[in-house]
Motif scaffolding. Structure first.
Motif, PDB file in Angstrom:
ATOM      1  N   LEU A 148      49.449  27.785  51.309  1.00  0.00           N
ATOM      2  CA  LEU A 148      49.170  29.058  51.752  1.00  0.00           C
ATOM      3  C   LEU A 148      50.482  29.839  52.085  1.00  0.00           C
ATOM      4  O   LEU A 148      51.086  30.870  51.618  1.00  0.00           O
ATOM      5  N   PHE A 149      51.206  29.155  53.172  1.00  0.00           N
ATOM      6  CA  PHE A 149      52.320  29.578  53.897  1.00  0.00           C
ATOM      7  C   PHE A 149      53.206  28.349  54.034  1.00  0.00           C
ATOM      8  O   PHE A 149      53.121  27.246  54.269  1.00  0.00           O
ATOM      9  N   ASP A 186      47.454  22.444  50.608  1.00  0.00           N
ATOM     10  CA  ASP A 186      47.707  23.898  51.445  1.00  0.00           C
ATOM     11  C   ASP A 186      48.927  24.400  51.002  1.00  0.00           C
ATOM     12  O   ASP A 186      49.991  23.922  51.287  1.00  0.00           O
ATOM     13  N   LEU A 245      51.968  21.737  51.483  1.00  0.00           N
ATOM     14  CA  LEU A 245      53.208  21.842  50.803  1.00  0.00           C
ATOM     15  C   LEU A 245      54.319  22.581  51.750  1.00  0.00           C
ATOM     16  O   LEU A 245      54.212  23.691  52.270  1.00  0.00           O
ATOM     17  N   SER A 247      50.405  25.550  56.987  1.00  0.00           N
ATOM     18  CA  SER A 247      50.494  26.701  56.907  1.00  0.00           C
ATOM     19  C   SER A 247      49.956  27.137  58.530  1.00  0.00           C
ATOM     20  O   SER A 247      48.986  26.311  58.889  1.00  0.00           O
ATOM     21  N   ASN A 285      55.432  29.872  48.528  1.00  0.00           N
ATOM     22  CA  ASN A 285      54.766  28.725  48.852  1.00  0.00           C
ATOM     23  C   ASN A 285      53.500  28.557  47.935  1.00  0.00           C
ATOM     24  O   ASN A 285      53.047  27.429  47.502  1.00  0.00           O
ATOM     25  N   VAL A 297      55.525  22.945  54.553  1.00  0.00           N
ATOM     26  CA  VAL A 297      54.861  22.934  55.962  1.00  0.00           C
ATOM     27  C   VAL A 297      53.325  23.454  56.072  1.00  0.00           C
ATOM     28  O   VAL A 297      53.013  24.118  55.335  1.00  0.00           O
TER      29      VAL A 297
HETATM   30  K   LIG Z   1      51.982  25.193  53.375  1.00  0.00           K
END
Ligand SMILES: [K+]
Ligand SMILES: NC(=O)C1=CN([C@@H]2O[C@H](COP(=O)(O)OP(=O)(O)OC[C@H]3O[C@@H](n4cnc5c(N)ncnc54)[C@H](O)[C@@H]3O)[C@@H](O)[C@H]2O)[C@@H](O)CC1
Length: 515
Positions: free
Chosen positions: A135-136, A133, A168, A172, A67, A170
């Protein structure tokens, strides 16, 4: 590259997305999918900034996995286009997966400013026009903690002050399958989400509804096409076959009889609301049957026929059992009679609580399904929890699983209400309803939904389509009222009823326009 403007109707679980990703990657050069994801994200960034009338000046948060790789690719694309971009990179670059490491190298080569995550406070204090975002995504495995959780909390505060936040894939912290905030910790509250390959259920139910914002799907040109979806987002196309204009040579007998069964002493209003909803949704004849005192008639709607529950003849009538039914012996007797009806039936509210308290009633419900007598259940999460013998938090921790388990055990179609209502039926893909808003969080709206379901069944809609249509129209009517300023605060269940009638007639009219 396909980026659909509307959320795709198809929903895929994490496991399925992984399968699709693996299959596609096996015949593509390394990094192709990530480059496509990064390019789609960069386009989305430009689009959001253009719509907001702001120049592209972006802070991207990149995690240590793929991600984060998507975010780094997007940063490289934007920087190569001459735009202002900064990246906050979490984790050890030496441990990035292969594609993310390549994206990192491309971002450096493009001249992107990359800061270690420990600088998050200083970087968040510097003004920008959009936060991304990365991150995850679907690899999130545990709750957000430490500096990541603090940074996300801060982004949410800045975002609430109207800074757009693009997630991005989902947001995070959100589980892409269930829509819950993992571990009940914290998750990014995005204004927009661009999700890759296919749409995910967790963006449309539970906490996902408040965290994903506007969802777009970037298909990443998976050449082999996508497999059948695990579920669908509800849409009028799913019940279009039932949206038929009325023939002229018809009469009230053509549109079915529905009886609303409930109204114990002190709760007559629930059955009246359900009956008024059935009337306005087009049932040919509508009966309100009361367990408690029977009013002579409904003076706002004298069209309704009021009867005593123990006297009503249920033959050839669709039954909606439950609104204000109570839990006494009379209620139990009325429910037992409803369960024996060979006609389609809706079970709501107190009928569900009675079912949960008595195995023999539950067996009678399941037997209806075996006898091809369709049943439609409309539980809220607490009622679903009672029926499943679990805690409400367990239901909400995986609403899809709970709805499916209930549909299986009751042998019935289920609408599990709440943010992103789930429609489940045995051997059918799940459906998540995207319409509706918190205006519906008020007493009586559930009675209206049950009455609407009954009216559609009475008009010959199959139970699954009736559930899809009722859930969609119920939410859409509330959305339209809120758009006009009638709610979200103070919308009444009664106001929903004429809005539902309008919605149903409009859908039928749209369907029947001939080219
Ligand atoms: K994300
Ligand atoms: N592999 C590819 O080619 C593609 C990947 N895609 C992207 O890749 C994402 C999935 O990538 P990954 O599988 O690498 O997973 P993620 O990037 O979602 O996160 C995985 C990493 O984060 C760690 N982690 C998980 N939860 C954490 C937490 N709470 N705190 C700290 N660390 C945590 C994991 O140990 C792992 O290192 C998708 O969501 C999508 O954005 C897309 O670009 C499509 C193509």
């Amino acid at each position: 590259m396909t980026t659909s403007a509307l959320p795709s109707n198809a929903l895929y679980t994490i496991a399925r997305i992984r399968q699709i990703e693996q299959a596609a990657m096996s015949h593509l050069p390394p990094g192709s999918l990530m480059q496509r994801a990064g390019a789609a994200a960069a386009r989305e960034v430009r689009d959001i900034c253009r719509r907001a009338g702001r120049r592209v000046d972006v802070l991207l948060l990149a995690g240590s996995g793929n991600n984060g790789g998507d975010a780094l690719e997007a940063a490289a694309v934007l920087r190569r286009g001459g735009m202002r971009v900064r990246v906050l990179l979490h984790g050890d670059p030496a441990r990035q997966p292969r594609d993310a490491a390549a994206a990192h190298a491309r971002a450096l080569a493009a001249g992107v400013e990359i800061h270690p995550f420990s600088d998050w406070q200083a970087q968040l204090e510097r003004p920008c026009n959009l936060v991304v975002d990365g991150l995850f995504g679907i690899g999130l495995q545990r709750p957000l903690t430490g500096e990541i959780a603090e940074a996300v909390q801060t982004i949410n505060e800045i975002g609430a002050a109207r800074l757009p936040v693009l997630a991005l894939d989902v947001p995070s912290g959100i589980d892409a399958d269930t829509g819950t905030v993992v571990g009940g910790a914290v998750a990014v509250r995005a204004s927009h989400t661009i999700t890759f390959i296919g749409d995910k259920p967790g963006l449309h139910t539970a906490d996902g509804c408040d965290h994903a914002g506007e969802v777009r799907v970037a298909g990443l040109d998976i050449a082999s096409g996508l497999p059948p979806p695990d579920g669908m987002l509800n849409h009028p196309g799913l019940f279009a076959a039932c949206l038929r204009p009325r023939a002229r040579n018809t009469h009230k007998g053509s549109f079915g009889d529905v009886v609303l069964l409930g109204g114990a002493s002190g709760m007559a209003g629930a059955v009246v609301l359900a009956a008024r909803a059935a009337l306005h949704a087009g049932a040919g004849r509508t009966y309100a049957a009361f367990i408690g005192p029977v009013p002579v008639y409904d003076d706002a709607h004298p069209e309704l026929m009021c009867r005593a529950a123990h006297e009503i003849d249920l033959a050839r009538k669709v039954v909606v059992a439950g609104p204000g039914m109570g839990s006494g012996e009379a209620a139990r007797a009325a429910l037992t009679a409803a369960l024996k009806s060979p006609m389609p039936a809706v079970f709501d509210a107190d009928a569900l609580n009675l079912l949960a308290s008595d195995r023999s009633l539950m067996q009678a419900l399941a037997d209806r399904g075996n006898l091809q007598q369709p049943s439609l259940l409309t539980p809220h999460p607490l009622e679903a929890a009672r029926l499943l013998g679990m805690k409400v938090a367990e239901v909400q921790s995986d609403r899809l699983a709970a709805a499916r388990a209930l549909a299986e055990s009751a042998n019935a179609v289920v609408i599990l209400k709440g943010a992103g209502s789930i429609i489940a039926a045995p051997d059918r893909p799940f459906v998540i309803n995207p319409t509706g808003n918190p205006a519906l969080a008020t007493g009586g709206t559930g009675d209206v939904l049950a009455g609407l379901c009954g009216a559609l069944l009475a008009q010959g809609w199959p139970a699954h389509e009736a559930a899809l249509g009722a859930a969609w129209m119920h939410g859409h009517a509330a959305d339209e009222l809120v758009r006009k300023g009638v709610g979200p605060i103070g919308l009444t269940a009664s106001e929903l009823i004429p809005a539902l009638r309008l919605c149903l007639n409009q859908l039928v009219a749209e369907r029947s326009v001939r080219p």
